[in-house]
Structure formats: structure tokens, C-alpha cells
Design an enzyme around this catalytic site. Structure first.
Site, PDB file in Angstrom:
ATOM      1  N   GLN A 125       0.839  -1.189   0.000  1.00  0.00           N
ATOM      2  CA  GLN A 125       0.000   0.000   0.000  1.00  0.00           C
ATOM      3  C   GLN A 125       0.876   1.241   0.000  1.00  0.00           C
ATOM      4  O   GLN A 125       1.781   1.342   0.828  1.00  0.00           O
ATOM      5  CB  GLN A 125      -0.876  -0.055   1.249  1.00  0.00           C
ATOM      6  CG  GLN A 125      -1.871   1.062   1.398  1.00  0.00           C
ATOM      7  CD  GLN A 125      -2.737   0.858   2.632  1.00  0.00           C
ATOM      8  OE1 GLN A 125      -3.559  -0.048   2.690  1.00  0.00           O
ATOM      9  NE2 GLN A 125      -2.530   1.683   3.623  1.00  0.00           N
ATOM     10  N   GLY A 126       0.638   2.154  -0.903  1.00  0.00           N
ATOM     11  CA  GLY A 126       1.390   3.407  -0.951  1.00  0.00           C
ATOM     12  C   GLY A 126       0.487   4.562  -0.575  1.00  0.00           C
ATOM     13  O   GLY A 126       0.010   5.301  -1.432  1.00  0.00           O
ATOM     14  N   SER A 128       0.700   6.367   3.113  1.00  0.00           N
ATOM     15  CA  SER A 128       1.379   7.308   4.016  1.00  0.00           C
ATOM     16  C   SER A 128       2.567   7.974   3.340  1.00  0.00           C
ATOM     17  O   SER A 128       3.172   7.423   2.423  1.00  0.00           O
ATOM     18  CB  SER A 128       1.878   6.581   5.264  1.00  0.00           C
ATOM     19  OG  SER A 128       0.811   6.058   5.985  1.00  0.00           O
ATOM     20  N   GLU A 243     -10.641  -5.019   5.734  1.00  0.00           N
ATOM     21  CA  GLU A 243     -10.413  -6.122   6.656  1.00  0.00           C
ATOM     22  C   GLU A 243     -11.603  -6.160   7.601  1.00  0.00           C
ATOM     23  O   GLU A 243     -11.979  -5.160   8.168  1.00  0.00           O
ATOM     24  CB  GLU A 243      -9.089  -5.877   7.378  1.00  0.00           C
ATOM     25  CG  GLU A 243      -8.562  -7.062   8.095  1.00  0.00           C
ATOM     26  CD  GLU A 243      -9.221  -7.223   9.412  1.00  0.00           C
ATOM     27  OE1 GLU A 243      -9.745  -8.324   9.666  1.00  0.00           O
ATOM     28  OE2 GLU A 243      -9.252  -6.248  10.182  1.00  0.00           O
ATOM     29  N   SER A 371      -3.156   5.041  14.976  1.00  0.00           N
ATOM     30  CA  SER A 371      -2.500   4.959  16.286  1.00  0.00           C
ATOM     31  C   SER A 371      -3.542   4.915  17.416  1.00  0.00           C
ATOM     32  O   SER A 371      -4.715   5.233  17.204  1.00  0.00           O
ATOM     33  CB  SER A 371      -1.602   6.177  16.484  1.00  0.00           C
ATOM     34  OG  SER A 371      -2.409   7.337  16.582  1.00  0.00           O
ATOM     35  N   GLU A 373      -3.956   6.945  19.659  1.00  0.00           N
ATOM     36  CA  GLU A 373      -4.520   8.285  19.844  1.00  0.00           C
ATOM     37  C   GLU A 373      -5.638   8.553  18.835  1.00  0.00           C
ATOM     38  O   GLU A 373      -6.650   9.170  19.167  1.00  0.00           O
ATOM     39  CB  GLU A 373      -3.404   9.341  19.710  1.00  0.00           C
ATOM     40  CG  GLU A 373      -2.421   9.347  20.889  1.00  0.00           C
ATOM     41  CD  GLU A 373      -1.544   8.105  20.972  1.00  0.00           C
ATOM     42  OE1 GLU A 373      -1.289   7.472  19.920  1.00  0.00           O
ATOM     43  OE2 GLU A 373      -1.124   7.745  22.093  1.00  0.00           O
TER      44      GLU A 373
END
Lengths: 399, 315
Positions: A125-126, A128, A243, A371, A373
């Protein structure tokens, strides 16, 4: 036994029997380098595909597909129980790439790419970038249309298994006008194309599960675009939600199955009568069972169509914190022994008994895939209805 | 009777809605909540551990006072023995029969003993019902005012319910029920005070914005919610399943730990008002700490769970 669960139990027996005959044994000992890791992963994926268990989530027209979520759960429970290698190498291909292709791909794109995935073609996957992590829509990798091709320039980061991949799901910016989400376009990139450079990222525990991808005047045919130009954000949402909750169910089950490693450690260090150690072990075991229970409950709700927005975040946050607690107890009980460097097992899973490596690897779940957070924001704002922060804050405005 | 667990849960929630820390004893008895776990054949509802757990979640949510946990322990003992049906019927109808929630064999922490006709006493090798006519009953004032606890020195009269190994098996069932009930009570209370806290943060404004807008507070609330959701999932799984007594003990330890953590945070997040008697934060904090102390402390329960896990790993 009630009638509803009978076919599932028969599937369970079938999978269990098949695994007894086919699951690789002692594979961890062999995975001392990337070559062995790739061999193990490729061999096991091919074997599973041949057995009809590699892509149970695919539509029924594909071999091994057409399984209900309840059946998929049974298959993953048995894979965890047999302690087989997790399908790390093909995960992006069979879930992210395939699900996005099923939803957005043309008939021609599906006919071209899907069979190759089943034959073992690897996707990464590209998405980020150095300045677009949690804030994905801020990405800047640029694609310019020139006739029948897009010319792409930029950098991608955190591409899981990128260094071993053949193809890449690429999210690029085709416009800087309007909302930042509106200027994105989704491309299917051949990593062997001219101008692509892939470099592994060395992680703190010594493995290289991720890569960075540099794109220098790379030409991608317009025919390899998914959805329309400017529709990339919507396509990417399909990828990110591809997923179906099975991974955390499987991972929690594997964590529960790995508690013997802590038990071993307690016995090896002669602390079977240490009340403090027993208490910490009992506390951890209870938390692990809670993580398993919430992952199971989540999947059951999904099967019943009762999932709420934010529920997935509760499961992920529970798992990531519990995994940290598990590996942390391992490091503690391992004492100085856990501080002596041991070579890692490539693709060995989250609990290998190499405690410092496992502990450091646990950050893969508190940081990657949204994350902790970000999960907390989702829980607070979407599940609990707390207000979102106003947009538009800049450094200049703060002054 | 064809009452399902969900119907029971919803009925209980409705019944206690709006009440906080009130005695709803006659309502509890009239709704049949006390007889939930008693088999059909003995006049009960014949529901399993999940339903019993759900009842206590609702009692805990509204901080309902009264001896429901102890009463259900006495009923479990009566239903599990060949005691006269008349005693069981009386207990199911709400004639107060209590039991100790101390879990250390002492006759302390006995709810509502002053209005009870009998008390359940589980000793090694013998489970008995003791009439409280001639007993010395001493009230013990607790910080938590939602429960009324007593020390009891009973007379020597005993209505023996079980002896020998049958008594030990019955004592285990009673203990199990107590632990499950305390866990449920804790999760219900935790959910209630968490909801109140979120509502408060959405309403209370400081610095020209609702407190709920501050990420530092949002993240704490999200952690509270996550802990509670996982504990609740564990509670449902263990209440419905084949968990060992030790695992139910660890569940109780976990649930009360989560309750305490959430109640503690609730006071802090309410700020000054959370420190006052007029606000209900303190009611939850006190019930949470009492629940943690009743039924055996978390450290020992967790150590026992660790010991059992260790033994199983090498079995």
C-alpha cells in the site's frame, strides 16, 4: 448441538483435519532471514490456496471464496490454534488489493489482477508519506496526466512488505484545488516500473517489515486507475475498511494461545510461588481473555449486522494495550536474560518469546493502522458523541 | 414462564430508571428478579448465569440498595438443597434472607441483617440456614451509604441444607453467584457514572468551549470506555460459559478494578462539583471501593488466577 452451529462445527473439523496434515511444523526455527521468511510465506500461502482456505472472504466465483463471516471466523480460529505462520506477505494482496478491486475495479482490471493474487502476486500500500501519517489526506505525492499516462513524483512511507512486493496501491494528488480529500486519485502501480526505488525501513527490533518508496517521473497507464480522477479518497476508504475484524480476532486468539511462554518464564526463573508474579500473570491472563471476548463480540455483532461506528476502535485499542502489557511482562520476568540480544524470527508473529524484540514489535499495533490516539479520538467523537475540534488551526493563528 | 434474558434486562432497567440509591425491595421481589436462577421445577424462572449477571448490572447502574446479592445467594442454596419448599418460596417472594459477602468465613458484611428472618452460613463441610431470632446483630456504618452491612453473631440453631462434599459443591455455587453479582453490579455502576461524566463534559463550559472539546479529556474518557467495553465482553463470556470459580474470581477482580478506575476519574473530571455531597459522583466512588473489598480482594483473586493458569500450562 443447535442446528445453526452444526455446519460450522463440521467445517471446523474439516479445517482441523486438513491442518493436521498440512500445517508447517517448526517453521519458526527456520525463519532466521528474509529468504527463509519469503519461502515459508509463499509456500504456506500456496498450500492454503490449494486447500481452499487462503481467500475465504472473496466472492464465491473465485476458488476458496464465498465463505460467510462466521465460516471465516472458524477458519482463522483454527489457523491460530494450529500456530501456523500468519499470512503477512499476502495480507495486503488478498484483503486490501482484492477488496478494493472487487469494489472499484472494472471487469478487465479484475480479470487481470485477481487471478494473479491467487497465484501469489504481492501487493503493498502506498498511502502514508513523511508528512501524511494520521492525517492521510494531506498527502502530496503528485500525479500529472499526460495523454494515456500519469507521471508520478513523490515519496511513500510505511508500505508494509513493500520491499518484497510486485505491485502497489498508490494514492496520489492530482489536484490542489478545494478540499484536500477531493484532489486525490487512486492508481495501481507496477513496482518494477522505471523510476521506482524501494528501500526497506530498519525497525527498532531489527526487522524490516516496512519500506519507503521513491517515485521519480514514474509513468502509470491511465488504464490502471481505480475509480475516476479525484475519487481516490472514496476508493481508499474501501481499502482501509477491507479487513472485516478477523485480524484482531485471530491475533487475540494467538495471544491467548501464547500465554504458555509467560508460564515457561515463571517456571524457568523459579518464581512459581511468588505471589506478586502470580498476581501479575493472573491479571494479564484476565485482560487477554477480555481482549478475546471483545474481539469475538465485535465479530458476532458484525455477523448480526449490529456494529456501531467506533466499535472497531474499542477492539483495536484493547488489543494494542493488552499486547503491550503481555510483552512488557515478558521483558520484566525475563530479567537480564531478555536483555541479551537474540536474533529475531522473521514473520514469527507478535509473541515469539524473544521478549525485547516482541516488546518493541508491539508498537506495530499501538502506532500502525491508526494509532492509539487516533482510536481514542474515534471512540470519543463517533461512539460517545463528544464534539470534534474545530478545523483550521494553524501555527500563525496561535500566535 | 417464558421470560428471556433480554426482556428481564430491559424490564429491570426501566424499573430502576430515574432512581438512584433507593431501596426498591418490593419491586425487585414483585418482578421476580430474585427467582431468576431458580429452576422452573422449583418455581423459578430457570434462567442462566447471563441473566443473573444482567440483573445485577441493572441494580448496580441505579445503585439500588438492599440485600439482593445476599438474598440470591440464600435462594441459590435453598434451591440447590432439599430444604422445605416453603422456605424457598418465602425467600423468592422477598422475605429477607441474607448472607455474608466477606468471603473470609467471618459473619461480617451481612447486608440488611436487621430485617432478615434468616442468614445463610457456609462453613467447611456444612451449608446451613440460621434463623436470626436470637442473633446479635451489630450495624457497621460504611462509607458507602447505598448498602447497609452488619456483623452477626447467630444462635446455635441450624437448618442444615447440605453436608460433606455436597456442602462444598453448594458453597462453590454460592460463591460463584456472589462474585458474578459483584462483577455485574460494578459494570452497571461504571457504565452509569461514565455516562454521567460524558454528559457533564458536554455541558460544562470553560474557556468558552465545552470541556468535551479538550482532547486531553476525550482521551481519558475513551480509555474509560475501552476498559469498560472489554470488561463487559469478558463478563458476558464468562457469565454464559464454563468459567472456573477462580476465573469468575478474576472477573470480579477485573470488574471492580475497572469500576474503581472509572469512578475515580469521574470525580476528577467533574472538578469541584465532584467533591460535593450533593453530587452523585461520590456514591459511585464509594460503592466501587466497597465492591472491590467485598468478596475477596483483587490481589488474591488475581494471584489465584495466575496459579491456576500456571498449573494448566504444565498439566
Amino acid at each position: 448441538m443447535d442446528k445453526g452451529t452444526e455446519p460450522l462445527e463440521s467445517l471446523r473439523r474439516e479445517v482441523r483435519d486438513w491442518l493436521e496434515a498440512n500445517a508447517p511444523k517448526d517453521w519458526r526455527a527456520a525463519c532466521t532471514g528474509h529468504a527463509a521468511f519469503l519461502d515459508t510465506q509463499r509456500g504456506w500461502f500456496a498450500k492454503l490456496a490449494e486447500g481452499g482456505y487462503a481467500v475465504p472472504h472473496w466472492p464465491a466465483e473465485w476458488p476458496g471464496g464465498g465463505r460467510t463471516l462466521a465460516e471465516q471466523k472458524v477458519i482463522y480460529e483454527e489457523l491460530a490454534r494450529a500456530d501456523t505462520p500468519r499470512l503477512l506477505l499476502s495480507f495486503m494482496s488478498t484483503y486490501h488489493a482484492a477488496s478494493t478491486l472487487f469494489e472499484w475495479g472494472s471487469a478487465a482490471q479484475q480479470a487481470h489482477y485477481i487471478p494473479r493474487i491467487l497465484q501469489g502476486e504481492i501487493w503493498c500500500q502506498g498511502f502514508s508519506e513523511p508528512n501524511a501519517g494520521s492525517d492521510l489526506a494531506a498527502l502530496r505525492c503528485r500525479a500529472e496526466r499526460r495523454g494515456d499516462v500519469y507521471v508520478v513524483n513523490g515519496q511513500k512511507l510505511w508500505s508494509t512488505m513493500g520491499q518484497f512486493a510486485d505491485k502497489c496501491l498508490l494514492l496520489v494528488r492530482t489536484s490542489s484545488e478545494g478540499a484536500k480529500q477531493a484532489g486525490l486519485t487512486y492508481l495501481l502501480l507496477d513496482l518494477k516500473a522505471k523510476g521506482v526505488t524501494v528501500r526497506p525501513i530498519h525497525q527498532i527490533h531489527g526487522d524490516e517489515e516496512f519500506a519507503e518508496v521513491f517515485l521519480d517521473d514514474v509513468e502509470v497507464p491511465v488504464a490502471d486507475r481505480l475509480g475516476e480522477e479525484g475519487q481516490g479518497w472514496a476508493v481508499a476508504q474501501s481499502t482501509l475498511s477491507s479487513e472485516r475484524g478477523l485480524t484482531l480476532m485471530e491475533l487475540s486468539a494467538r495471544m491467548r494461545g501464547s500465554q504458555w511462554r509467560i508460564a515457561d518464564l515463571i517456571r524457568a526463573s523459579g518464581r512459581e510461588e511468588d505471589a506478586g508474579v502470580l498476581r501479575d500473570f493472573g491479571r494479564l491472563a484476565t485482560k487477554i481473555d477480555a481482549a478475546v471476548a471483545i474481539a469475538d463480540q465485535f465479530l458476532a455483532n458484525r455477523i448480526a449486522g449490529e456494529e456501531r461506528v467506533g466499535d472497531a476502535s474499542l477492539v483495536k485499542l484493547t488489543y494494542s494495550r493488552t499486547l503491550r502489557a503481555f510483552t512488557d511482562l515478558g521483558v520484566r520476568l525475563g530479567g537480564i536474560g531478555a536483555q541479551y540480544h537474540e536474533p529475531i524470527v522473521f514473520g514469527g508473529g507478535m509473541e515469539t518469546g524473544n521478549w525485547m524484540a516482541d516488546f518493541m514489535n508491539s508498537y506495530a499495533w499501538t502506532i500502525a493502522g491508526g494509532s492509539d490516539e487516533v482510536q481514542r479520538n474515534i471512540i470519543a467523537e463517533r461512539l460517545l458523541g463528544m464534539p470534534r475540534e474545530p478545523k483550521g488551526w494553524t501555527v500563525g493563528a496561535a500566535a | 414462564m417464558t421470560l428471556t434474558r433480554t426482556e428481564l434486562e430491559e424490564a429491570a432497567r426501566k424499573a430502576f430508571e430515574g432512581a438512584l440509591a433507593e431501596d426498591r425491595w418490593s419491586m425487585i421481589a414483585d418482578m421476580g428478579l430474585l427467582m431468576a436462577a431458580v429452576p422452573d421445577a422449583r418455581g423459578g424462572l430457570g434462567l442462566g448465569g447471563e441473566a443473573v449477571g444482567a440483573i445485577h448490572v441493572e441494580l448496580g447502574r441505579a445503585l439500588v440498595s438492599g440485600p439482593a446479592i445476599a438474598q440470591m445467594m440464600a435462594i441459590e442454596a435453598l434451591a440447590g438443597s432439599d430444604a422445605p419448599a416453603e422456605l424457598l418460596d418465602r425467600a423468592m417472594a422477598g422475605d429477607v434472607m441474607t448472607a455474608s459477602l466477606a468471603a473470609d468465613g467471618t459473619l461480617t458484611c451481612v447486608p440488611d441483617a436487621d430485617r432478615a428472618s434468616h442468614m445463610l452460613v457456609a462453613e467447611p463441610g456444612r451449608v446451613a440456614l440460621v434463623p436470626l431470632d436470637g442473633a446479635t446483630i451489630t450495624p457497621r456504618e460504611t462509607w458507602d451509604r447505598t448498602r447497609r452491612l452488619f456483623d452477626v453473631a447467630p444462635s446455635d440453631d441450624r437448618i442444615v441444607l447440605a453436608e460433606g462434599s455436597a456442602a462444598d459443591a453448594l458453597a462453590e455455587r454460592i460463591e460463584r453467584l456472589m462474585l458474578l453479582a459483584l462483577a455485574g453490579d460494578s459494570l452497571g455502576g461504571a457504565d452509569a457514572i461514565l455516562t454521567l461524566t460524558i454528559d457533564y463534559l458536554k455541558t460544562r463550559r470553560q474557556f468558552d468551549r465545552p470541556l468535551a472539546l479538550f482532547q486531553a479529556l476525550k482521551h481519558r474518557v475513551a480509555d474509560m470506555k475501552t476498559q469498560l467495553a472489554a470488561a463487559d465482553a469478558l463478563f458476558r463470556a464468562r457469565a454464559a460459559g464454563q468459567a472456573s470459580l477462580v476465573e469468575i474470581g478474576a472477573l470480579k477482580a477485573h470488574a471492580t478494578t475497572v469500576y474503581r478506575a472509572i469512578a475515580e476519574e469521574a470525580v476528577q473530571l467533574h472538578g469541584g462539583i465532584g467533591l460535593t455531597m450533593e453530587h452523585h459522583c461520590h456514591l459511585f466512588l464509594k460503592r466501587a471501593t466497597l465492591n472491590a473489598a467485598l468478596g475477596g480482594d483483587a490481589d488474591r483473586r488475581e494471584a489465584a488466577a495466575g496459579r491456576e493458569k500456571l498449573a494448566r500450562a504444565f498439566a
